[in-house]
Design a protein around this motif. Sequence first.
Motif, mmCIF file in Angstrom:
data_model
loop_
_atom_site.group_PDB
_atom_site.id
_atom_site.type_symbol
_atom_site.label_atom_id
_atom_site.label_comp_id
_atom_site.label_asym_id
_atom_site.label_seq_id
_atom_site.Cartn_x
_atom_site.Cartn_y
_atom_site.Cartn_z
ATOM 1 N N ILE A 29 0.881 -1.163 0.000
ATOM 2 C CA ILE A 29 0.000 0.000 0.000
ATOM 3 C C ILE A 29 0.919 1.213 0.000
ATOM 4 C CG2 ILE A 29 -1.780 1.298 1.216
ATOM 5 C CD1 ILE A 29 -2.739 -1.273 2.480
ATOM 6 N N ALA A 30 0.951 1.921 -1.115
ATOM 7 C CA ALA A 30 1.802 3.093 -1.260
ATOM 8 C C ALA A 30 0.948 4.348 -1.185
ATOM 9 C CB ALA A 30 2.561 3.046 -2.583
ATOM 10 N N GLY A 31 1.504 5.387 -0.597
ATOM 11 C CA GLY A 31 0.798 6.656 -0.485
ATOM 12 C C GLY A 31 1.425 7.711 -1.374
ATOM 13 N N LEU A 32 0.595 8.549 -1.969
ATOM 14 C CA LEU A 32 1.041 9.702 -2.748
ATOM 15 C C LEU A 32 0.401 10.928 -2.104
ATOM 16 C CD1 LEU A 32 2.457 10.908 -5.267
ATOM 17 C CD2 LEU A 32 0.319 10.525 -6.521
ATOM 18 N N ILE A 33 1.211 11.753 -1.451
ATOM 19 C CA ILE A 33 0.662 12.873 -0.707
ATOM 20 C C ILE A 33 1.341 14.174 -1.131
ATOM 21 C CG2 ILE A 33 0.142 11.388 1.252
ATOM 22 C CD1 ILE A 33 2.480 12.710 2.751
ATOM 23 N N GLY A 34 0.750 15.275 -0.697
ATOM 24 C CA GLY A 34 1.275 16.599 -0.983
ATOM 25 C C GLY A 34 0.210 17.635 -0.700
ATOM 26 N N PRO A 35 0.605 18.906 -0.584
ATOM 27 C CA PRO A 35 -0.374 19.961 -0.323
ATOM 28 C C PRO A 35 -1.404 20.065 -1.443
ATOM 29 C CG PRO A 35 1.885 20.759 -0.060
ATOM 30 C CD PRO A 35 1.978 19.413 -0.702
ATOM 31 N N ASN A 36 -2.492 20.791 -1.191
ATOM 32 C CA ASN A 36 -3.490 21.030 -2.228
ATOM 33 C C ASN A 36 -2.828 21.664 -3.449
ATOM 34 O OD1 ASN A 36 -5.737 20.077 -0.821
ATOM 35 N ND2 ASN A 36 -6.044 22.024 0.225
ATOM 36 N N GLY A 37 -3.192 21.158 -4.623
ATOM 37 C CA GLY A 37 -2.631 21.696 -5.865
ATOM 38 C C GLY A 37 -1.261 21.168 -6.216
ATOM 39 N N ALA A 38 -0.794 20.145 -5.490
ATOM 40 C CA ALA A 38 0.552 19.623 -5.736
ATOM 41 C C ALA A 38 0.647 18.827 -7.028
ATOM 42 C CB ALA A 38 1.000 18.762 -4.557
ATOM 43 N N GLY A 39 -0.495 18.313 -7.528
ATOM 44 C CA GLY A 39 -0.494 17.543 -8.765
ATOM 45 C C GLY A 39 -0.866 16.084 -8.600
ATOM 46 N N LYS A 40 -1.392 15.715 -7.443
ATOM 47 C CA LYS A 40 -1.664 14.300 -7.145
ATOM 48 C C LYS A 40 -2.736 13.709 -8.065
ATOM 49 C CE LYS A 40 -2.802 15.363 -2.925
ATOM 50 N NZ LYS A 40 -2.587 16.827 -3.018
ATOM 51 N N THR A 41 -3.869 14.399 -8.182
ATOM 52 C CA THR A 41 -4.935 13.869 -9.033
ATOM 53 C C THR A 41 -4.524 13.893 -10.503
ATOM 54 O OG1 THR A 41 -6.700 14.452 -7.475
ATOM 55 C CG2 THR A 41 -7.330 14.220 -9.783
ATOM 56 N N THR A 42 -3.734 14.884 -10.905
ATOM 57 C CA THR A 42 -3.219 14.910 -12.279
ATOM 58 C C THR A 42 -2.386 13.667 -12.550
ATOM 59 O OG1 THR A 42 -3.178 17.328 -12.305
ATOM 60 C CG2 THR A 42 -1.838 16.201 -13.949
ATOM 61 N N ILE A 43 -1.587 13.259 -11.578
ATOM 62 C CA ILE A 43 -0.791 12.031 -11.739
ATOM 63 C C ILE A 43 -1.693 10.826 -11.922
ATOM 64 C CG2 ILE A 43 0.803 10.464 -10.559
ATOM 65 C CD1 ILE A 43 2.016 13.006 -9.246
ATOM 66 N N PHE A 44 -2.754 10.726 -11.117
ATOM 67 C CA PHE A 44 -3.722 9.638 -11.294
ATOM 68 C C PHE A 44 -4.345 9.685 -12.696
ATOM 69 C CE2 PHE A 44 -5.249 7.784 -6.982
ATOM 70 C CZ PHE A 44 -3.946 7.534 -6.634
ATOM 71 N N ASN A 45 -4.691 10.887 -13.151
ATOM 72 C CA ASN A 45 -5.287 11.029 -14.481
ATOM 73 C C ASN A 45 -4.319 10.591 -15.578
ATOM 74 O OD1 ASN A 45 -7.719 12.021 -13.488
ATOM 75 N ND2 ASN A 45 -7.114 14.165 -13.683
ATOM 76 N N LEU A 46 -3.041 10.862 -15.398
ATOM 77 C CA LEU A 46 -2.035 10.448 -16.372
ATOM 78 C C LEU A 46 -1.851 8.934 -16.352
ATOM 79 C CD1 LEU A 46 0.590 13.249 -15.644
ATOM 80 C CD2 LEU A 46 -0.612 12.937 -17.814
ATOM 81 N N ILE A 47 -1.757 8.370 -15.173
ATOM 82 C CA ILE A 47 -1.528 6.923 -15.048
ATOM 83 C C ILE A 47 -2.666 6.135 -15.686
ATOM 84 C CG2 ILE A 47 -1.370 4.999 -13.411
ATOM 85 C CD1 ILE A 47 0.041 6.914 -11.479
ATOM 86 N N THR A 48 -3.897 6.605 -15.498
ATOM 87 C CA THR A 48 -5.062 5.843 -15.953
ATOM 88 C C THR A 48 -5.582 6.285 -17.320
ATOM 89 O OG1 THR A 48 -6.443 7.321 -14.598
ATOM 90 C CG2 THR A 48 -5.817 5.210 -13.644
#
Length: 256
Positions: A29-48
């Motif tokens: 179970i890996a976590g991807l964290i960061g402040p708001n606007g860091a780019g986390k959901t964009t990374i998910f959108n790119l991966i999928t």
Amino acid sequence: MLEIRGLTKQFGGLFAVNNLDMIVNQGEIAGLIGPNGAGKTTIFNLITGFIPPTKGQIIFKHSDISGKSTHSIAEKGLVRTFQQNVFLPDLTVQQNMLASCYLHPKTGFWEAILNTSSYRKKEQYVCDRTMDILKFLGLDSVNDELVQNLPHGYQRLLGIAIALSTNPKLLLLDEPLAGMNAAEVSESLTFINRIRSAGTTVLLVEHNMRAVMGLCDRIVVINFGRKIAEGLPEEIKRNKNVIEAYLGTSENAAGT
């Protein structure tokens, strides 16, 4: 299981993700964290496959899936949930689950028209699997309830159940604990651990830091689209770059 090499997404002059390298190991179970606007959901959108990368590679199970369609990526076993609940609110829990089982198994047009024995077997398989997943996540008691009438915690779990219906090898959870009370969070953490124990690798984005630190084997931290730290939860807690990203300067953090 997943390797990201130099992943970059540029919108005009803005780098939402900038030269990101990271891996997800099978069974963790890996976590991807960061402040708001860091780019986390964009990374998910790119991966999928919801958006294409500007450059870089996304390798899943030794296959380059960079820029592939969402459907083809899901068929390979890489599936995600969303920050917002995605379901059909006027249908029951079970009906939502049945609607989500479109990848497995395949049913031919004439099989359905002629109601063949193979079609009936596939339909029974889908029904049985649907109920197994609902039982697995503790949702079998509400399978006949309209989704719009469910408590928020159950709605979030239904999103995970719908993702599990595709038989994922790697499950990306986008803020699975958002809006939950303490009891719902505790129950959901139990189910996420159960998902991993059943053989599905998990990568999650989550703002509940206490939950992240207690749940994840390893954590990647990003800020302004760049990776600023990676390591075990205890290492991330003490990392100066992480403290500064979330709380400002390390001096401010020490006084907080």
